[in-house]
Design a protein around this motif. Structure first.
Motif, PDB file in Angstrom:
ATOM      1  N   GLU A  64       7.643 -53.911 -24.437  1.00  0.00           N
ATOM      2  CA  GLU A  64       8.897 -54.123 -25.171  1.00  0.00           C
ATOM      3  C   GLU A  64      10.077 -54.278 -24.224  1.00  0.00           C
ATOM      4  O   GLU A  64      10.803 -55.262 -24.293  1.00  0.00           O
ATOM      5  CB  GLU A  64       9.165 -52.945 -26.120  1.00  0.00           C
ATOM      6  N   CYS A  65      10.281 -53.283 -23.339  1.00  0.00           N
ATOM      7  CA  CYS A  65      11.458 -53.313 -22.478  1.00  0.00           C
ATOM      8  C   CYS A  65      11.111 -53.598 -21.020  1.00  0.00           C
ATOM      9  O   CYS A  65      12.004 -53.817 -20.205  1.00  0.00           O
ATOM     10  CB  CYS A  65      12.240 -51.997 -22.584  1.00  0.00           C
ATOM     11  N   GLY A  66       9.809 -53.583 -20.677  1.00  0.00           N
ATOM     12  CA  GLY A  66       9.396 -53.938 -19.326  1.00  0.00           C
ATOM     13  C   GLY A  66       9.482 -52.812 -18.310  1.00  0.00           C
ATOM     14  O   GLY A  66       9.055 -52.972 -17.173  1.00  0.00           O
ATOM     15  N   SER A  67       9.995 -51.650 -18.730  1.00  0.00           N
ATOM     16  CA  SER A  67      10.084 -50.534 -17.786  1.00  0.00           C
ATOM     17  C   SER A  67       8.720 -49.858 -17.640  1.00  0.00           C
ATOM     18  O   SER A  67       7.829 -50.036 -18.473  1.00  0.00           O
ATOM     19  CB  SER A  67      11.144 -49.532 -18.238  1.00  0.00           C
ATOM     20  N   GLU A  68       8.603 -49.075 -16.562  1.00  0.00           N
ATOM     21  CA  GLU A  68       7.331 -48.424 -16.284  1.00  0.00           C
ATOM     22  C   GLU A  68       7.063 -47.317 -17.305  1.00  0.00           C
ATOM     23  O   GLU A  68       7.943 -46.517 -17.593  1.00  0.00           O
ATOM     24  CB  GLU A  68       7.373 -47.820 -14.880  1.00  0.00           C
ATOM     25  N   ILE A  69       5.835 -47.272 -17.817  1.00  0.00           N
ATOM     26  CA  ILE A  69       5.466 -46.223 -18.764  1.00  0.00           C
ATOM     27  C   ILE A  69       5.129 -44.953 -17.977  1.00  0.00           C
ATOM     28  O   ILE A  69       4.442 -45.021 -16.962  1.00  0.00           O
ATOM     29  CB  ILE A  69       4.260 -46.658 -19.624  1.00  0.00           C
ATOM     30  N   ASP A  70       5.637 -43.811 -18.447  1.00  0.00           N
ATOM     31  CA  ASP A  70       5.373 -42.541 -17.774  1.00  0.00           C
ATOM     32  C   ASP A  70       3.873 -42.296 -17.636  1.00  0.00           C
ATOM     33  O   ASP A  70       3.105 -42.573 -18.568  1.00  0.00           O
ATOM     34  CB  ASP A  70       5.975 -41.375 -18.581  1.00  0.00           C
ATOM     35  N   PHE A  71       3.511 -41.761 -16.476  1.00  0.00           N
ATOM     36  CA  PHE A  71       2.090 -41.479 -16.251  1.00  0.00           C
ATOM     37  C   PHE A  71       1.563 -40.491 -17.280  1.00  0.00           C
ATOM     38  O   PHE A  71       0.437 -40.639 -17.765  1.00  0.00           O
ATOM     39  CB  PHE A  71       1.867 -40.930 -14.835  1.00  0.00           C
ATOM     40  N   ASP A  72       2.387 -39.487 -17.625  1.00  0.00           N
ATOM     41  CA  ASP A  72       1.966 -38.492 -18.618  1.00  0.00           C
ATOM     42  C   ASP A  72       1.593 -39.169 -19.937  1.00  0.00           C
ATOM     43  O   ASP A  72       0.636 -38.784 -20.597  1.00  0.00           O
ATOM     44  CB  ASP A  72       3.100 -37.489 -18.883  1.00  0.00           C
ATOM     45  N   ARG A  73       2.385 -40.175 -20.320  1.00  0.00           N
ATOM     46  CA  ARG A  73       2.135 -40.890 -21.573  1.00  0.00           C
ATOM     47  C   ARG A  73       0.852 -41.714 -21.459  1.00  0.00           C
ATOM     48  O   ARG A  73       0.036 -41.728 -22.373  1.00  0.00           O
ATOM     49  CB  ARG A  73       3.326 -41.799 -21.892  1.00  0.00           C
ATOM     50  N   LEU A  74       0.671 -42.364 -20.322  1.00  0.00           N
ATOM     51  CA  LEU A  74      -0.544 -43.159 -20.132  1.00  0.00           C
ATOM     52  C   LEU A  74      -1.778 -42.272 -20.086  1.00  0.00           C
ATOM     53  O   LEU A  74      -2.864 -42.675 -20.508  1.00  0.00           O
ATOM     54  CB  LEU A  74      -0.452 -43.959 -18.822  1.00  0.00           C
TER      55      LEU A  74
END
Ligand SMILES: [Zn+2]
Length: 87
Positions: A64-74
């Motif tokens: 959606e916004c192109g920013s890095e997804i947090d590792f915790d979330r992944l």
């Protein structure tokens, strides 16, 4: 004799209630299983997309916004295509 009759009444009522609850449970379980199957299908599709992103090197970036997804979330949702803010 009178005492036994009075004591038996609530038991009859309970059995009726339990029977009704069991039928409701069965229907609810059926519904839950259907939902689970649908959700499994969605998750499989998301995982498939995640694998594609791994292949083309865009995995971990929010779609959606192109920013890095947090590792915790992944770590918790490896198949998620969006960051916490967009999800
Ligand atoms: Zn985002």
């Amino acid at each position: 004799m009178k005492v036994t009759d009075e004591a038996a009444k609530p038991v009859e009522l309970d059995q009726t209630a339990v029977g009704r609850l069991s039928r409701m449970d069965a229907l609810q379980n059926q519904h839950l299983t259907q939902n689970l199957k649908e959700r499994e299908g969605v998750r499989y599709a998301l995982l498939h997309e995640a694998l594609k992103r791994l292949e083309n090197g865009t995995y971990g970036a929010c779609s959606e916004c192109g920013s890095e997804i947090d590792f915790d979330r992944l770590f918790v949702f490896p198949e998620t295509p969006v960051c916490a803010a967009c999800g």
